[in-house]
Design a protein around this motif. Structure first.
Motif, PDB file in Angstrom:
ATOM      1  N   MET A 255       1.099  -1.149   0.231  1.00 11.02           N
ATOM      2  CA  MET A 255       0.257   0.132  -0.184  1.00 11.02           C
ATOM      3  C   MET A 255       0.961   1.175  -0.205  1.00 11.02           C
ATOM      4  O   MET A 255       0.665   1.800  -0.407  1.00 11.02           O
ATOM      5  CB  MET A 255      -0.551  -0.183   1.216  1.00 11.02           C
ATOM      6  CG  MET A 255      -1.959   1.323   1.741  1.00 11.02           C
ATOM      7  SD  MET A 255      -0.630   2.384   2.070  1.00 11.02           S
ATOM      8  CE  MET A 255      -0.285   1.950   3.678  1.00 11.02           C
ATOM      9  N   PHE A 256       1.603   0.728   0.504  1.00 16.02           N
ATOM     10  CA  PHE A 256       2.932   2.238   0.992  1.00 16.02           C
ATOM     11  C   PHE A 256       3.563   3.024  -0.413  1.00 16.02           C
ATOM     12  O   PHE A 256       3.714   3.952  -0.836  1.00 16.02           O
ATOM     13  CB  PHE A 256       4.434   2.065   1.939  1.00 16.02           C
ATOM     14  CG  PHE A 256       4.660   3.664   2.320  1.00 16.02           C
ATOM     15  CD1 PHE A 256       4.552   3.907   3.054  1.00 16.02           C
ATOM     16  CD2 PHE A 256       5.630   3.321   1.667  1.00 16.02           C
ATOM     17  CE1 PHE A 256       5.029   5.810   3.085  1.00 16.02           C
ATOM     18  CE2 PHE A 256       7.017   4.833   1.583  1.00 16.02           C
ATOM     19  CZ  PHE A 256       6.558   5.937   2.601  1.00 16.02           C
ATOM     20  N   ASN A 257       3.917   1.921  -1.149  1.00 16.51           N
ATOM     21  CA  ASN A 257       4.906   2.026  -2.606  1.00 16.51           C
ATOM     22  C   ASN A 257       3.853   2.284  -3.296  1.00 16.51           C
ATOM     23  O   ASN A 257       4.060   2.354  -4.213  1.00 16.51           O
ATOM     24  CB  ASN A 257       5.102   0.834  -2.537  1.00 16.51           C
ATOM     25  CG  ASN A 257       6.346   0.140  -1.767  1.00 16.51           C
ATOM     26  OD1 ASN A 257       7.291   0.512  -1.049  1.00 16.51           O
ATOM     27  ND2 ASN A 257       6.502  -0.976  -1.395  1.00 16.51           N
ATOM     28  N   ALA A 258       2.792   1.975  -3.131  1.00 13.87           N
ATOM     29  CA  ALA A 258       1.460   2.394  -3.931  1.00 13.87           C
ATOM     30  C   ALA A 258       1.272   4.301  -4.074  1.00 13.87           C
ATOM     31  O   ALA A 258       0.681   4.438  -5.613  1.00 13.87           O
ATOM     32  CB  ALA A 258       0.413   1.862  -4.312  1.00 13.87           C
TER      33      ALA A 258
ATOM     34  N   GLU B 203      -0.089   3.805  11.829  1.00 13.88           N
ATOM     35  CA  GLU B 203       0.133   2.949  13.145  1.00 13.88           C
ATOM     36  C   GLU B 203      -0.098   1.512  12.863  1.00 13.88           C
ATOM     37  O   GLU B 203      -1.411   1.394  13.257  1.00 13.88           O
ATOM     38  CB  GLU B 203       1.147   3.346  14.932  1.00 13.88           C
ATOM     39  CG  GLU B 203       1.873   4.834  14.098  1.00 13.88           C
ATOM     40  CD  GLU B 203       2.160   5.232  15.984  1.00 13.88           C
ATOM     41  OE1 GLU B 203       2.351   4.162  16.537  1.00 13.88           O
ATOM     42  OE2 GLU B 203       1.831   6.328  16.275  1.00 13.88           O
ATOM     43  N   GLN B 204       0.288   0.127  13.060  1.00 12.27           N
ATOM     44  CA  GLN B 204      -0.567  -0.412  12.675  1.00 12.27           C
ATOM     45  C   GLN B 204       0.668  -2.031  13.186  1.00 12.27           C
ATOM     46  O   GLN B 204       2.299  -2.048  12.501  1.00 12.27           O
ATOM     47  CB  GLN B 204      -1.258  -1.411  11.222  1.00 12.27           C
ATOM     48  CG  GLN B 204      -1.556  -3.150  11.600  1.00 12.27           C
ATOM     49  CD  GLN B 204      -2.369  -2.866  10.550  1.00 12.27           C
ATOM     50  OE1 GLN B 204      -2.146  -2.376   9.123  1.00 12.27           O
ATOM     51  NE2 GLN B 204      -2.764  -3.954  10.244  1.00 12.27           N
ATOM     52  N   ARG B 205       0.220  -2.662  14.186  1.00 10.99           N
ATOM     53  CA  ARG B 205       1.032  -3.536  14.703  1.00 10.99           C
ATOM     54  C   ARG B 205       0.454  -4.708  14.841  1.00 10.99           C
ATOM     55  O   ARG B 205      -0.848  -4.521  15.232  1.00 10.99           O
ATOM     56  CB  ARG B 205       2.238  -3.057  16.185  1.00 10.99           C
ATOM     57  CG  ARG B 205       0.748  -3.080  16.973  1.00 10.99           C
ATOM     58  CD  ARG B 205       1.638  -1.936  18.412  1.00 10.99           C
ATOM     59  NE  ARG B 205       0.599  -1.865  19.523  1.00 10.99           N
ATOM     60  CZ  ARG B 205      -0.061  -2.079  20.221  1.00 10.99           C
ATOM     61  NH1 ARG B 205       0.003  -2.895  20.309  1.00 10.99           N
ATOM     62  NH2 ARG B 205      -1.030  -1.435  20.914  1.00 10.99           N
TER      63      ARG B 205
ATOM     64  N   THR C 118       4.740   1.813  10.718  1.00 13.64           N
ATOM     65  CA  THR C 118       3.894   3.142  11.385  1.00 13.64           C
ATOM     66  C   THR C 118       4.576   3.684  10.100  1.00 13.64           C
ATOM     67  O   THR C 118       5.859   3.898   9.066  1.00 13.64           O
ATOM     68  CB  THR C 118       5.422   3.378  12.260  1.00 13.64           C
ATOM     69  OG1 THR C 118       4.843   2.400  13.035  1.00 13.64           O
ATOM     70  CG2 THR C 118       5.264   4.925  12.281  1.00 13.64           C
ATOM     71  N   ALA C 119       3.844   4.934   9.299  1.00 13.87           N
ATOM     72  CA  ALA C 119       3.824   5.946   7.948  1.00 13.87           C
ATOM     73  C   ALA C 119       3.141   6.853   7.899  1.00 13.87           C
ATOM     74  O   ALA C 119       2.383   7.095   9.249  1.00 13.87           O
ATOM     75  CB  ALA C 119       3.493   4.695   6.441  1.00 13.87           C
ATOM     76  N   THR C 120       3.706   7.843   7.674  1.00 13.28           N
ATOM     77  CA  THR C 120       3.239   9.056   7.858  1.00 13.28           C
ATOM     78  C   THR C 120       3.083   9.461   5.635  1.00 13.28           C
ATOM     79  O   THR C 120       4.265   9.489   5.346  1.00 13.28           O
ATOM     80  CB  THR C 120       4.343  10.421   8.474  1.00 13.28           C
ATOM     81  OG1 THR C 120       4.653   9.817   9.878  1.00 13.28           O
ATOM     82  CG2 THR C 120       4.042  11.913   8.562  1.00 13.28           C
ATOM     83  N   VAL C 121       1.939  10.379   5.610  1.00 14.70           N
ATOM     84  CA  VAL C 121       1.710  10.700   4.625  1.00 14.70           C
ATOM     85  C   VAL C 121       1.242  12.240   4.520  1.00 14.70           C
ATOM     86  O   VAL C 121       0.533  12.887   4.937  1.00 14.70           O
ATOM     87  CB  VAL C 121       0.837   9.949   3.879  1.00 14.70           C
ATOM     88  CG1 VAL C 121       0.488  10.264   2.436  1.00 14.70           C
ATOM     89  CG2 VAL C 121       1.122   8.486   3.841  1.00 14.70           C
ATOM     90  N   VAL C 122       2.176  13.025   3.815  1.00 12.28           N
ATOM     91  CA  VAL C 122       1.288  14.289   3.837  1.00 12.28           C
ATOM     92  C   VAL C 122       1.371  14.960   2.590  1.00 12.28           C
ATOM     93  O   VAL C 122       1.899  14.664   1.435  1.00 12.28           O
ATOM     94  CB  VAL C 122       2.996  15.129   4.247  1.00 12.28           C
ATOM     95  CG1 VAL C 122       3.448  17.115   4.318  1.00 12.28           C
ATOM     96  CG2 VAL C 122       3.811  14.613   5.146  1.00 12.28           C
TER      97      VAL C 122
ATOM     98  N   SER D 290       8.886   3.647   8.784  1.00  7.02           N
ATOM     99  CA  SER D 290       9.787   2.951   9.276  1.00  7.02           C
ATOM    100  C   SER D 290       8.296   1.778   9.776  1.00  7.02           C
ATOM    101  O   SER D 290       7.612   1.475  10.020  1.00  7.02           O
ATOM    102  CB  SER D 290      10.014   3.662  11.138  1.00  7.02           C
ATOM    103  OG  SER D 290       8.932   3.930  11.434  1.00  7.02           O
ATOM    104  N   GLY D 291       9.331   0.594  10.735  1.00 13.48           N
ATOM    105  CA  GLY D 291       8.976  -0.590  10.949  1.00 13.48           C
ATOM    106  C   GLY D 291       9.876  -1.997  11.085  1.00 13.48           C
ATOM    107  O   GLY D 291      10.799  -1.179  11.216  1.00 13.48           O
TER     108      GLY D 291
END
Length: 195
Positions: free
Chosen positions: A47-50, A117-119, A148-152, A164-165
């Motif tokens: 998802m993040f790479n998309a 944030e997912q764990r 954990t991801a931050t999208v601005v 990060s993760g």
């Protein structure tokens, strides 16, 4: 003493159940999971790479499941939160930041971020049931992952992203108490109080 007989009979029934059911299956387990649309670290990474800065819009993020108003555990960050997270400590300069990020912060109210944030962690007691139950030895194996991801976002367009993760969490906690259930009892609890 019918009450005492009932207690003894109940204890004997419980002991038989323990003996017949296999002691290992009676050890406790627990699971901690953050509710989110990804069931694994790899799915969260995909998802993040998309997400593509300067191309992905907030409408695209909603399609991916990143809508803080419809999905749990997504934090909305304002520009002040982003400054605290990304600015170099002790300076007021945004010059060292990524261009998209610094322009977003300068836009102030048009700038926001999503923090995901997912764990997922599993805690399994292993080893001997009786040693665990009587507190002589407790072995807990922890497994799982964290992402954990931050999208601005500046004016409905993604301008920066970072993650990060930990793809694999593997920990073993082995606690030995030579005194078993009496391990936590201090000497002051055993002696009568002196007045």
């Amino acid at each position: 003493m019918p009450g005492l007989r009932r207690i003894i009979a109940g204890a004997c029934q419980w002991a038989v159940i323990v003996a017949l059911s296999g002691c290992g299956s009676l050890l406790p387990t627990s699971e901690t999971a953050t509710q989110a649309p990804w069931s694994s670290f790899d799915k969260a990474m995909r998802m993040f790479n998309a997400i593509t800065p300067s191309k992905t819009t907030t409408a695209d993020l909603k399609v991916m499941g990143l809508d803080p108003f419809a999905q749990d555990n997504i934090t909305i960050l304002n520009y002040a939160d982003l400054i605290r997270r990304f600015a170099v400590p002790g300076t007021n300069s945004l010059a060292d930041l990524d261009v998209g990020l610094s322009q977003c912060i300068e836009a102030k109210l048009d700038c926001q971020g999503y923090e995901i944030e997912q764990r997922e962690t599993h805690h399994d007691h292993t080893g001997n049931f009786w040693l665990d139950f009587l507190n002589f030895r407790r072995i807990v194996r922890t497994s799982g992952w964290r992402f954990t991801a931050t999208v601005v976002i500046n004016r409905n367009l993604v301008v920066y992203k970072v993650w990060s993760g930990q793809p694999a969490i593997r920990e073993v906690e082995d606690v030995r108490n030579p005194l078993g259930p009496a391990q936590g009892i201090g000497l002051s609890n055993l002696l009568p109080s002196v007045r």
